[in-house]
Motif scaffolding. Sequence first.
Motif, PDB file in Angstrom:
ATOM      1  N   ALA A 138       2.206   9.086  -6.168  1.00 24.15           N
ATOM      2  CA  ALA A 138       2.740  10.420  -5.844  1.00 24.15           C
ATOM      3  C   ALA A 138       3.827  10.845  -6.819  1.00 24.15           C
ATOM      4  CB  ALA A 138       3.278  10.437  -4.419  1.00 24.15           C
ATOM      5  N   LEU A 139       4.643   9.907  -7.264  1.00 22.42           N
ATOM      6  CA  LEU A 139       5.713  10.246  -8.198  1.00 22.42           C
ATOM      7  C   LEU A 139       5.226  10.391  -9.628  1.00 22.42           C
ATOM      8  CD1 LEU A 139       8.582   7.972  -6.840  1.00 22.42           C
ATOM      9  CD2 LEU A 139       8.327  10.445  -6.584  1.00 22.42           C
ATOM     10  N   SER A 140       4.140   9.729  -9.969  1.00 24.76           N
ATOM     11  CA  SER A 140       3.678   9.763 -11.358  1.00 24.76           C
ATOM     12  C   SER A 140       2.668  10.877 -11.642  1.00 24.76           C
ATOM     13  CB  SER A 140       3.078   8.416 -11.753  1.00 24.76           C
ATOM     14  OG  SER A 140       1.949   8.144 -10.954  1.00 24.76           O
ATOM     15  N   VAL A 141       1.979  11.357 -10.641  1.00 26.58           N
ATOM     16  CA  VAL A 141       0.973  12.405 -10.850  1.00 26.58           C
ATOM     17  C   VAL A 141       1.636  13.770 -10.645  1.00 26.58           C
ATOM     18  CG1 VAL A 141      -1.189  13.372  -9.983  1.00 26.58           C
ATOM     19  CG2 VAL A 141      -0.910  10.910 -10.125  1.00 26.58           C
ATOM     20  N   PRO A 142       1.570  14.645 -11.653  1.00 25.17           N
ATOM     21  CA  PRO A 142       2.153  15.975 -11.453  1.00 25.17           C
ATOM     22  C   PRO A 142       1.328  16.778 -10.449  1.00 25.17           C
ATOM     23  CG  PRO A 142       1.048  15.850 -13.576  1.00 25.17           C
ATOM     24  CD  PRO A 142       1.002  14.480 -12.973  1.00 25.17           C
ATOM     25  N   PHE A 143       2.002  17.611  -9.688  1.00 23.11           N
ATOM     26  CA  PHE A 143       1.375  18.462  -8.677  1.00 23.11           C
ATOM     27  C   PHE A 143       0.647  17.652  -7.602  1.00 23.11           C
ATOM     28  CE2 PHE A 143       0.773  20.972 -12.716  1.00 23.11           C
ATOM     29  CZ  PHE A 143       1.968  21.659 -12.592  1.00 23.11           C
ATOM     30  N   PHE A 144       1.134  16.459  -7.316  1.00 19.33           N
ATOM     31  CA  PHE A 144       0.454  15.601  -6.340  1.00 19.33           C
ATOM     32  C   PHE A 144       0.401  16.262  -4.966  1.00 19.33           C
ATOM     33  CE2 PHE A 144       0.363  12.153  -3.203  1.00 19.33           C
ATOM     34  CZ  PHE A 144      -0.798  11.524  -3.598  1.00 19.33           C
ATOM     35  N   GLY A 145       1.493  16.895  -4.576  1.00 15.51           N
ATOM     36  CA  GLY A 145       1.523  17.567  -3.281  1.00 15.51           C
ATOM     37  C   GLY A 145       0.512  18.693  -3.197  1.00 15.51           C
ATOM     38  N   LEU A 146       0.372  19.438  -4.281  1.00 13.57           N
ATOM     39  CA  LEU A 146      -0.600  20.536  -4.289  1.00 13.57           C
ATOM     40  C   LEU A 146      -2.034  20.023  -4.271  1.00 13.57           C
ATOM     41  CD1 LEU A 146       1.144  22.921  -6.841  1.00 13.57           C
ATOM     42  CD2 LEU A 146       1.076  23.099  -4.352  1.00 13.57           C
ATOM     43  N   VAL A 147      -2.258  18.943  -4.994  1.00  8.89           N
ATOM     44  CA  VAL A 147      -3.608  18.359  -4.976  1.00  8.89           C
ATOM     45  C   VAL A 147      -3.933  17.813  -3.590  1.00  8.89           C
ATOM     46  CG1 VAL A 147      -5.043  16.508  -5.926  1.00  8.89           C
ATOM     47  CG2 VAL A 147      -3.611  17.864  -7.445  1.00  8.89           C
ATOM     48  N   MET A 148      -2.955  17.188  -2.952  1.00  9.09           N
ATOM     49  CA  MET A 148      -3.184  16.675  -1.599  1.00  9.09           C
ATOM     50  C   MET A 148      -3.384  17.801  -0.599  1.00  9.09           C
ATOM     51  SD  MET A 148      -3.502  13.550  -1.882  1.00  9.09           S
ATOM     52  CE  MET A 148      -3.669  13.200  -0.173  1.00  9.09           C
ATOM     53  N   SER A 149      -2.698  18.935  -0.794  1.00 13.07           N
ATOM     54  CA  SER A 149      -2.927  20.065   0.108  1.00 13.07           C
ATOM     55  C   SER A 149      -4.318  20.652  -0.106  1.00 13.07           C
ATOM     56  CB  SER A 149      -1.853  21.132  -0.076  1.00 13.07           C
ATOM     57  OG  SER A 149      -2.002  21.797  -1.305  1.00 13.07           O
ATOM     58  N   LEU A 150      -4.799  20.628  -1.335  1.00  9.38           N
ATOM     59  CA  LEU A 150      -6.162  21.084  -1.607  1.00  9.38           C
ATOM     60  C   LEU A 150      -7.183  20.178  -0.918  1.00  9.38           C
ATOM     61  CD1 LEU A 150      -8.237  22.824  -3.183  1.00  9.38           C
ATOM     62  CD2 LEU A 150      -8.000  21.184  -5.037  1.00  9.38           C
ATOM     63  N   VAL A 151      -7.022  18.898  -1.105  1.00  9.53           N
ATOM     64  CA  VAL A 151      -7.938  17.942  -0.472  1.00  9.53           C
ATOM     65  C   VAL A 151      -7.831  18.020   1.049  1.00  9.53           C
ATOM     66  CG1 VAL A 151      -8.406  15.471  -0.180  1.00  9.53           C
ATOM     67  CG2 VAL A 151      -7.972  16.396  -2.449  1.00  9.53           C
ATOM     68  N   GLY A 152      -6.607  18.126   1.542  1.00  7.34           N
ATOM     69  CA  GLY A 152      -6.407  18.192   2.989  1.00  7.34           C
ATOM     70  C   GLY A 152      -6.982  19.441   3.612  1.00  7.34           C
ATOM     71  N   SER A 153      -6.756  20.585   2.973  1.00  7.10           N
ATOM     72  CA  SER A 153      -7.261  21.831   3.557  1.00  7.10           C
ATOM     73  C   SER A 153      -8.780  21.877   3.537  1.00  7.10           C
ATOM     74  CB  SER A 153      -6.683  23.034   2.819  1.00  7.10           C
ATOM     75  OG  SER A 153      -7.138  23.065   1.487  1.00  7.10           O
ATOM     76  N   PHE A 154      -9.372  21.298   2.527  1.00 10.86           N
ATOM     77  CA  PHE A 154     -10.834  21.320   2.439  1.00 10.86           C
ATOM     78  C   PHE A 154     -11.460  20.270   3.346  1.00 10.86           C
ATOM     79  CE2 PHE A 154     -14.838  20.098   0.349  1.00 10.86           C
ATOM     80  CZ  PHE A 154     -15.492  21.305   0.441  1.00 10.86           C
ATOM     81  N   LEU A 155     -11.024  19.041   3.211  1.00  9.72           N
ATOM     82  CA  LEU A 155     -11.681  17.944   3.928  1.00  9.72           C
ATOM     83  C   LEU A 155     -11.279  17.844   5.393  1.00  9.72           C
ATOM     84  CD1 LEU A 155     -11.637  15.135   1.243  1.00  9.72           C
ATOM     85  CD2 LEU A 155     -13.513  16.630   1.888  1.00  9.72           C
ATOM     86  N   THR A 156     -10.034  18.154   5.711  1.00  5.06           N
ATOM     87  CA  THR A 156      -9.596  18.030   7.102  1.00  5.06           C
ATOM     88  C   THR A 156     -10.368  18.969   8.014  1.00  5.06           C
ATOM     89  OG1 THR A 156      -7.412  17.345   6.373  1.00  5.06           O
ATOM     90  CG2 THR A 156      -7.607  18.099   8.636  1.00  5.06           C
ATOM     91  N   MET A 157     -10.609  20.169   7.568  1.00  5.75           N
ATOM     92  CA  MET A 157     -11.385  21.109   8.386  1.00  5.75           C
ATOM     93  C   MET A 157     -12.812  20.604   8.607  1.00  5.75           C
ATOM     94  SD  MET A 157      -9.794  23.533   9.599  1.00  5.75           S
ATOM     95  CE  MET A 157      -8.156  24.119   9.487  1.00  5.75           C
ATOM     96  N   LEU A 161       0.826  -1.207   0.000  1.00  5.07           N
ATOM     97  CA  LEU A 161       0.000   0.000   0.000  1.00  5.07           C
ATOM     98  C   LEU A 161       0.861   1.257   0.000  1.00  5.07           C
ATOM     99  CD1 LEU A 161      -2.856  -0.952   2.481  1.00  5.07           C
ATOM    100  CD2 LEU A 161      -3.076  -0.465   0.051  1.00  5.07           C
ATOM    101  N   VAL A 162       1.919   1.252   0.793  1.00  2.00           N
ATOM    102  CA  VAL A 162       2.815   2.415   0.849  1.00  2.00           C
ATOM    103  C   VAL A 162       3.521   2.591  -0.487  1.00  2.00           C
ATOM    104  CG1 VAL A 162       4.896   3.332   1.923  1.00  2.00           C
ATOM    105  CG2 VAL A 162       3.107   2.344   3.343  1.00  2.00           C
ATOM    106  N   LEU A 163       3.995   1.510  -1.077  1.00  2.00           N
ATOM    107  CA  LEU A 163       4.674   1.600  -2.365  1.00  2.00           C
ATOM    108  C   LEU A 163       3.728   2.059  -3.470  1.00  2.00           C
ATOM    109  CD1 LEU A 163       7.023  -1.501  -2.304  1.00  2.00           C
ATOM    110  CD2 LEU A 163       7.658   0.900  -2.246  1.00  2.00           C
ATOM    111  N   SER A 164       2.491   1.590  -3.430  1.00  2.00           N
ATOM    112  CA  SER A 164       1.540   2.034  -4.452  1.00  2.00           C
ATOM    113  C   SER A 164       1.228   3.521  -4.317  1.00  2.00           C
ATOM    114  CB  SER A 164       0.254   1.210  -4.396  1.00  2.00           C
ATOM    115  OG  SER A 164      -0.432   1.443  -3.185  1.00  2.00           O
ATOM    116  N   SER A 165       1.135   4.001  -3.097  1.00  2.00           N
ATOM    117  CA  SER A 165       0.904   5.442  -2.931  1.00  2.00           C
ATOM    118  C   SER A 165       2.132   6.244  -3.329  1.00  2.00           C
ATOM    119  CB  SER A 165       0.471   5.768  -1.501  1.00  2.00           C
ATOM    120  OG  SER A 165       1.495   5.467  -0.600  1.00  2.00           O
ATOM    121  N   LEU A 166       3.330   5.696  -3.130  1.00  2.00           N
ATOM    122  CA  LEU A 166       4.549   6.350  -3.585  1.00  2.00           C
ATOM    123  C   LEU A 166       4.588   6.437  -5.102  1.00  2.00           C
ATOM    124  CD1 LEU A 166       7.381   7.523  -2.985  1.00  2.00           C
ATOM    125  CD2 LEU A 166       8.227   5.171  -3.178  1.00  2.00           C
ATOM    126  N   ILE A 167       4.201   5.371  -5.778  1.00  2.00           N
ATOM    127  CA  ILE A 167       4.180   5.373  -7.241  1.00  2.00           C
ATOM    128  C   ILE A 167       3.182   6.401  -7.764  1.00  2.00           C
ATOM    129  CG2 ILE A 167       3.542   3.981  -9.261  1.00  2.00           C
ATOM    130  CD1 ILE A 167       4.775   1.575  -7.723  1.00  2.00           C
TER     131      ILE A 167
END
Length: 117
Positions: free
Chosen positions: A44-63, A36-42
């Motif tokens: 994350a490395l293959s999707v451009p702007f993955f960190g930004l997309v995760m920050s968008l999802v995190g800022s919206f959904l976490t709150m 599971l960790v390796l699949s999420s790493l793959i």
Amino acid sequence: ITTYALTMTPLALSMEELLPPNRQTYSNIVMLRSALVLSSLIVALSVPFFGLVMSLVGSFLTMFVAYILPCACFLAILRRTVTWYQVLLCVFIIVVGLCCAGVGTYSSLSKIIQNYK
């Protein structure tokens, strides 16, 4: 890092339940969680702007999950027994959560738009 563990744990537990009872050994569980960790790493490395997309999802959904929904559910479930102080505090937390979610979502979206230009 803790958010990653919190979001992966239910998925890992669900995947572990799919294993037959005689296959739920420590080594198989470690291999499953590593996959599971390796699949999420793959991803994350293959999707451009993955960190930004995760920050968008995190800022919206976490709150919503951490602040807004618990207060809203508390007020909905105990609407007849809450005091005015509890209502005021819950409404304050909901408003602050909505403001923070809005600011975080706006910030993430603006960074994503800047990277596309």
